[in-house]
Scaffold this active site. Sequence first.
Site, PDB file in Angstrom:
ATOM      1  CE  LYS A 175      -4.764 -16.863 -16.797  1.00 26.38           C
ATOM      2  NZ  LYS A 175      -4.848 -15.415 -17.079  1.00 26.38           N
ATOM      3  CB  CYS A 192       5.564 -10.309 -16.673  1.00 26.50           C
ATOM      4  SG  CYS A 192       7.301 -10.134 -17.030  1.00 26.50           S
ATOM      5  CB  THR A 216       8.413 -21.004 -17.203  1.00 25.94           C
ATOM      6  OG1 THR A 216       7.773 -20.142 -16.252  1.00 25.94           O
ATOM      7  CG2 THR A 216       9.299 -22.002 -16.499  1.00 25.94           C
ATOM      8  NE  ARG A 262       5.135 -16.596 -25.432  1.00 26.92           N
ATOM      9  CZ  ARG A 262       4.490 -17.619 -24.881  1.00 26.92           C
ATOM     10  NH1 ARG A 262       5.114 -18.404 -24.023  1.00 26.92           N
ATOM     11  NH2 ARG A 262       3.233 -17.874 -25.196  1.00 26.92           N
ATOM     12  CG  ASP A 306       9.705 -24.567 -20.517  1.00 29.89           C
ATOM     13  OD1 ASP A 306      10.231 -25.621 -20.945  1.00 29.89           O
ATOM     14  OD2 ASP A 306       8.487 -24.320 -20.632  1.00 29.89           O
ATOM     15  CD  GLU A 344      10.501 -21.190 -27.117  1.00 28.67           C
ATOM     16  OE1 GLU A 344       9.438 -21.784 -27.079  1.00 28.67           O
ATOM     17  OE2 GLU A 344      10.802 -20.252 -26.352  1.00 28.67           O
ATOM     18  CG  HIS A 379       7.496 -23.332 -24.934  1.00 26.01           C
ATOM     19  ND1 HIS A 379       7.501 -22.136 -25.605  1.00 26.01           N
ATOM     20  CD2 HIS A 379       6.454 -23.259 -24.077  1.00 26.01           C
ATOM     21  CE1 HIS A 379       6.507 -21.383 -25.180  1.00 26.01           C
ATOM     22  NE2 HIS A 379       5.852 -22.049 -24.250  1.00 26.01           N
TER      23      HIS A 379
END
Length: 329
Positions: free
Chosen positions: A155, A205, A232, A234, A258, A263, A295
């Site tokens: 998407k 992905c 953007t 993972r 991002d 994280e 993020h």
Amino acid sequence: MKILFYDTKSYDRDSFQDTLKDFPGVEIEYTKSDLDPRTAALAEGFDAVCAFVSSDVGVKTVEILHNKGIGLILMRCAGFNNVDMEASRKYGIRVMRVPGYSPEAVAEHAMALALAANRRLYKAYNKVRENDFSLSGLMGFNFYEKTAGIIGTGKIGAAMCRICRGFGMKVIAYDVYENPALKDFVEYVSLDKLLSGSDLISLHCPLMDSTYHMINIGTIKKMKDGVILVNTSRGALVKTEDLIEGIRLHKFAGVGLDVYEEETNNVFEDRSDEILEHSTTARLLSFPNVMITSHQGFFTREALSAIAETTLQNALDYEAGRESANDVK
Ligand code: NAI
């Protein structure tokens, strides 16, 4: 239907309260505490809890939720890797999620990072604020007629392909499955060909065993010199130590992230000198051609209201005993 909403931020409350008007019969109580074994008992007297990527929905939490009579965990995000599904199944707790809310939100942020890194917008902004109107250090390159390489064309990747086409770029892609909706303007190639042929590489992905550290010194060396890399998806898709090595080898014109490997380690929450000294993210931030955001790809009005709408619809489906495509099995 009473929902206890964990880890509430003001923007969550705003978007859910606004959407709640269309869902009479659903009541939400908000708490700033995140869901974990210490806070799970707060759910006594509620039908469902609403949790997020940061929540600890492990065995212990699920057990306590079950003992407090909770039958539904509403994840207001796509991911559910922080939910112990075995325990949820054992206790008959239904888990529902929001699989896709606004692919354009993330894709537009990916392009924003690519543009900001290419034209050093963060540096330009700071220079002008300091009354320095010189252009030194700000030169970029045109995206027009360059090649964008998109890894993962689901998407979000598909939305990024459309944006890159809009910029007049040639779009090539690598995915384990080809997306038929893109066949008119995207050429699928091998990963090696994508790495060596792209001026802009954007990762879209999911993180899985097969994609963990897919960007490492080996794949970085296959990239064109002067490439722009955007992630953007993972953090762990990229091996940070190797990215730092690649930056030192002057491989990248710019890097826009991002997401980053540390994280979840609260690196910037603790901010102790000792932690920052060993932080690869802090090291990344010391390079002039790296831009990192926290993020925020998903963070648009449209995405937040889509999350609220789907989460509340999930609650209604649960109440009515309806099956849903948003069930985590
Ligand atoms: P999606 O499931 O629609 O698409 C993922 C695509 O990756 C699929 O086409 C799949 O075939 C492909 N893929 C799987 N294994 C691959 C491999 N080894 N190599 C190349 N491609 C592979 O997912 P969607 O919605 O497009 O999301 C993509 C990622 O974006 C998510 O996994 C998530 O990590 C990240 N994300 C980031 C957000 C942010 O705020 N920065 C918000 C939402 C998602």
